[in-house]
Scaffold this motif. Structure first.
Motif, PDB file in Angstrom:
ATOM      1  N   ALA A   1      -9.314  51.184 -20.320  1.00  0.00           N
ATOM      2  CA  ALA A   1      -8.111  51.924 -19.950  1.00  0.00           C
ATOM      3  C   ALA A   1      -7.091  51.065 -19.213  1.00  0.00           C
ATOM      4  CB  ALA A   1      -8.495  53.124 -19.091  1.00  0.00           C
ATOM      5  N   PHE A   2      -7.553  50.172 -18.336  1.00  0.00           N
ATOM      6  CA  PHE A   2      -6.624  49.523 -17.417  1.00  0.00           C
ATOM      7  C   PHE A   2      -6.472  48.015 -17.566  1.00  0.00           C
ATOM      8  CE2 PHE A   2      -7.751  53.400 -14.816  1.00  0.00           C
ATOM      9  CZ  PHE A   2      -6.540  54.037 -15.080  1.00  0.00           C
ATOM     10  N   THR A   3      -7.285  47.373 -18.375  1.00  0.00           N
ATOM     11  CA  THR A   3      -7.094  45.934 -18.585  1.00  0.00           C
ATOM     12  C   THR A   3      -5.737  45.699 -19.234  1.00  0.00           C
ATOM     13  OG1 THR A   3      -9.460  45.505 -18.817  1.00  0.00           O
ATOM     14  CG2 THR A   3      -7.958  43.883 -19.768  1.00  0.00           C
ATOM     15  N   GLY A   4      -4.955  44.774 -18.650  1.00  0.00           N
ATOM     16  CA  GLY A   4      -3.653  44.431 -19.205  1.00  0.00           C
ATOM     17  C   GLY A   4      -2.519  45.358 -18.817  1.00  0.00           C
ATOM     18  N   ARG A   5      -2.796  46.381 -18.018  1.00  0.00           N
ATOM     19  CA  ARG A   5      -1.764  47.337 -17.616  1.00  0.00           C
ATOM     20  C   ARG A   5      -1.106  46.900 -16.312  1.00  0.00           C
ATOM     21  NH1 ARG A   5      -0.582  50.507 -22.001  1.00  0.00           N
ATOM     22  NH2 ARG A   5      -2.519  51.223 -22.996  1.00  0.00           N
ATOM     23  N   PHE A   6       0.215  47.073 -16.236  1.00  0.00           N
ATOM     24  CA  PHE A   6       0.961  46.635 -15.055  1.00  0.00           C
ATOM     25  C   PHE A   6       0.891  47.671 -13.925  1.00  0.00           C
ATOM     26  CE2 PHE A   6       3.333  44.340 -18.454  1.00  0.00           C
ATOM     27  CZ  PHE A   6       3.115  43.050 -18.001  1.00  0.00           C
ATOM     28  N   PHE A   7       0.802  47.176 -12.680  1.00  0.00           N
ATOM     29  CA  PHE A   7       0.984  47.994 -11.487  1.00  0.00           C
ATOM     30  C   PHE A   7       1.641  47.113 -10.441  1.00  0.00           C
ATOM     31  CE2 PHE A   7      -3.164  46.016 -11.185  1.00  0.00           C
ATOM     32  CZ  PHE A   7      -3.322  45.657  -9.859  1.00  0.00           C
ATOM     33  N   SER A   8       2.198  47.705  -9.392  1.00  0.00           N
ATOM     34  CA  SER A   8       2.949  46.880  -8.436  1.00  0.00           C
ATOM     35  C   SER A   8       2.901  47.485  -7.038  1.00  0.00           C
ATOM     36  CB  SER A   8       4.407  46.742  -8.895  1.00  0.00           C
ATOM     37  OG  SER A   8       5.127  47.943  -8.662  1.00  0.00           O
ATOM     38  N   PHE A   9       3.403  46.701  -6.081  1.00  0.00           N
ATOM     39  CA  PHE A   9       3.518  47.175  -4.703  1.00  0.00           C
ATOM     40  C   PHE A   9       4.575  46.343  -4.003  1.00  0.00           C
ATOM     41  CE2 PHE A   9       0.088  44.102  -5.017  1.00  0.00           C
ATOM     42  CZ  PHE A   9       0.396  43.167  -4.045  1.00  0.00           C
ATOM     43  N   THR A  10       4.991  46.805  -2.825  1.00  0.00           N
ATOM     44  CA  THR A  10       6.040  46.138  -2.052  1.00  0.00           C
ATOM     45  C   THR A  10       5.425  45.253  -0.981  1.00  0.00           C
ATOM     46  OG1 THR A  10       7.489  48.038  -2.393  1.00  0.00           O
ATOM     47  CG2 THR A  10       8.099  46.504  -0.647  1.00  0.00           C
ATOM     48  N   LEU A  11       5.953  44.060  -0.821  1.00  0.00           N
ATOM     49  CA  LEU A  11       5.482  43.125   0.205  1.00  0.00           C
ATOM     50  C   LEU A  11       5.966  43.598   1.570  1.00  0.00           C
ATOM     51  CD1 LEU A  11       3.952  40.362   0.320  1.00  0.00           C
ATOM     52  CD2 LEU A  11       6.205  39.275   0.422  1.00  0.00           C
ATOM     53  N   THR A  12       5.041  43.820   2.508  1.00  0.00           N
ATOM     54  CA  THR A  12       5.402  44.307   3.845  1.00  0.00           C
ATOM     55  C   THR A  12       5.814  43.147   4.751  1.00  0.00           C
ATOM     56  OG1 THR A  12       3.168  44.107   4.759  1.00  0.00           O
ATOM     57  CG2 THR A  12       3.701  46.152   3.591  1.00  0.00           C
ATOM     58  N   ALA A  13       6.411  43.505   5.903  1.00  0.00           N
ATOM     59  CA  ALA A  13       6.874  42.489   6.846  1.00  0.00           C
ATOM     60  C   ALA A  13       5.727  41.642   7.381  1.00  0.00           C
ATOM     61  CB  ALA A  13       7.627  43.156   8.000  1.00  0.00           C
ATOM     62  N   GLU A  14       4.586  42.265   7.683  1.00  0.00           N
ATOM     63  CA  GLU A  14       3.459  41.495   8.221  1.00  0.00           C
ATOM     64  C   GLU A  14       2.819  40.619   7.157  1.00  0.00           C
ATOM     65  OE1 GLU A  14       0.669  42.922  11.319  1.00  0.00           O
ATOM     66  OE2 GLU A  14       1.772  44.811  11.139  1.00  0.00           O
ATOM     67  N   GLU A  15       2.820  41.083   5.915  1.00  0.00           N
ATOM     68  CA  GLU A  15       2.325  40.227   4.831  1.00  0.00           C
ATOM     69  C   GLU A  15       3.243  39.028   4.670  1.00  0.00           C
ATOM     70  OE1 GLU A  15       0.119  42.881   1.500  1.00  0.00           O
ATOM     71  OE2 GLU A  15       2.177  43.503   1.948  1.00  0.00           O
TER      72      GLU A  15
END
Length: 487
Positions: A65-79
């Protein structure tokens, strides 16, 4: 033999990249030397966390189901400050949640990106793991190898003000490419079984003052993404209810609209929840689920109403009332206490109100005697003694929970007459105590090592049980009084 069979099944279900039928599964197991009946095959697929959906007789694995599928997140200030990102719960549901995030491999442009350990405020670490729920996020953080010297049991599950977390080193992208806090990391899983993840750091369009421009095509796509996720989640709520975990809720939701929600310009669940007025993280007994914001998560709904109908015959199914790992725990406790009367043991294993017929009693005693003979051959009191105390605590709570479960099930009251939150908590406690006893039986050395943590967990579960018992027994007693007929 069983151990090898389990490994063969897991290997198939962790790596299968295409939909398959039950016949495909049993045929593949036969090719590997393991002959499974249709029922055994169905049981494996029903119990496996690696199989998520069934449609028209076909199954699909999480890997498929999920191999090759895109997902994302936002880089936080502490990261950004640490020049790294932390996967946390933001990779949910695309990866294997049973793998430690510190073991994942990151790849950019065909090359490995190194790991990095950074220090984060406790509050930030909790936010980065929020989708595990309050009941598990602390344990996920403490399981990071960078926290190996920290003992949760010593602090009663309290994290220090600063925690160390293992993540992906972004130094080359921050120093060389100008990646900043608020920019995005797009990911896709290359190998689900091995935990290989490809990353695509993305600088967002900014104005002359450094603010993120919200009118670009990519930003508009992310706003539409949130609307699609909301629709998908609501469909899951109505059809599947709260599911077993948040991870399962998200797995269903993403798969419903896989192409739309896994486009390159996707947003993140965390960003959606931060702005949503309709859906949030809500308490579900002693756990957490995604649900309609501000509403209680019910125990019974149209997704399980038929399943909740009582069948008195189910209460007599002794084979399923005594799983082997439960029986073995009782027997080892029996041996450790140097008891000898198996008839007395039989009485402690069932709820007080559970009446056995003579034939049932003979059947159970024969089963107990058979397992007792097997365990006695290798039982060593001195080797068993270190785990005996924690096992005894677990069995005591198990007996209390089972007694209440049985009384609720055998009551004349319908399930919707019971207070829903208390009913949910009881169900969760039953599942949790069974998992603890199963882990003690399968890996006593780990139980000894985690004795302090397990003891705290059992103590908390005991408090939860005390909180709900009165309300549930009140309904049971009320139904008993109402059923009495005066002649």
């Amino acid at each position: 033999m069983q151990f090898s069979e389990d490994l063969a099944v897991d290997d198939f279900l962790r790596s299968r990249k295409t939909p398959f039928t039950l016949k495909d599964f049993t045929r593949e197991m036969s090719r590997k030397g393991f002959s499974l009946t249709q029922r055994e095959g169905e049981d494996y697929l029903a119990d496996s966390p690696y199989v998520s959906w069934i449609e028209d007789g076909k199954f699909i694995t999480r890997a498929a189901a999920f191999t090759g599928r895109f997902f994302s997140f936002t880089l936080t200030a502490e990261e950004f400050k640490n020049k790294m990102f932390v996967p946390g719960s933001r990779f949910m549901p695309f990866v294997d949640e049973m793998q430690n995030p510190a073991s994942w491999t990151y790849i950019y442009d065909g090359k490995l990106v190194p790991h990095k350990v950074g220090e984060f405020r406790k509050e930030t670490a909790l936010d980065l793991n929020v989708l595990y729920g309050e009941e598990y996020e602390v344990q996920y953080i403490a399981a990071d190898p960078a926290m190996s010297e920290y003992d949760l049991a010593d602090t009663e599950f309290e994290l220090p003000a600063m925690v160390k977390i293992t993540g992906c080193d972004l130094s080359q992208f921050i120093d060389g490419d100008g990646l900043r806090a608020g920019d995005r990391i797009v990911c896709r899983v290359l190998d689900w079984d091995k935990g290989e993840i490809e990353i695509f750091p993305q600088r967002r369009t900014r104005d002359k003052d450094g603010g993120i421009v919200q009118i670009g095509d990519a930003e508009q796509e992310r706003l539409a993404w949130g609307e699609a996720l909301e629709k998908s989640l609501i469909e899951v709520f109505e059809r599947e209810g709260p599911c077993a975990t948040i991870e399962e809720q998200l797995a269903f939701a993403f798969y419903e609209r896989i192409d739309e929600l896994c486009a390159f310009n996707c947003d993140s669940v965390e960003n959606y929840l931060a702005r949503s007025k309709k859906i949030g993280l809500e308490l579900f007994g002693v756990e957490t689920r995604l649900w309609y914001k501000g509403q209680d998560v019910p125990a019974v709904g149209k997704w399980n109403k038929n399943d909740m109908k009582k069948d008195p015959g189910d209460l007599r199914n002794l084979k399923f009332k005594i799983p082997e790992y439960i029986l073995d725990n009782f027997l080892r406790d029996f041996k450790c206490k140097k008891q000898t009367d198996l008839a007395v043991l039989l009485q402690t294993m069932f709820p007080e109100n559970f009446a056995l017929t003579p034939d049932e009693k003979r059947y159970v005693l024969l089963r107990i005697a058979g397992r007792h003979a097997i365990i006695s051959k290798d039982y060593n009191y001195f080797a068993d003694y270190p785990v005996a105390e924690i096992r005894g605590e677990a069995l005591k709570l198990y007996q209390q929970v089972c007694s209440l479960v049985y009384d609720v099930e055998s009551s004349s009251a319908n399930f919707d007459k019971f207070p829903q939150n208390e009913l949910v908590v009881l169900s969760q406690l039953f599942g949790h105590i069974n998992r603890i006893l199963e882990s003690i039986d399968s890996n006593p050395d780990a139980a000894i090592e985690d004795k302090g943590t397990l003891s705290l967990s059992l103590e908390g579960m005991s408090y939860n049980f005390e909180d709900i018992e009165g309300a549930l027994r009140s309904v049971i007693e009320s139904e008993k009084r109402n059923s009495i007929t005066i002649v």
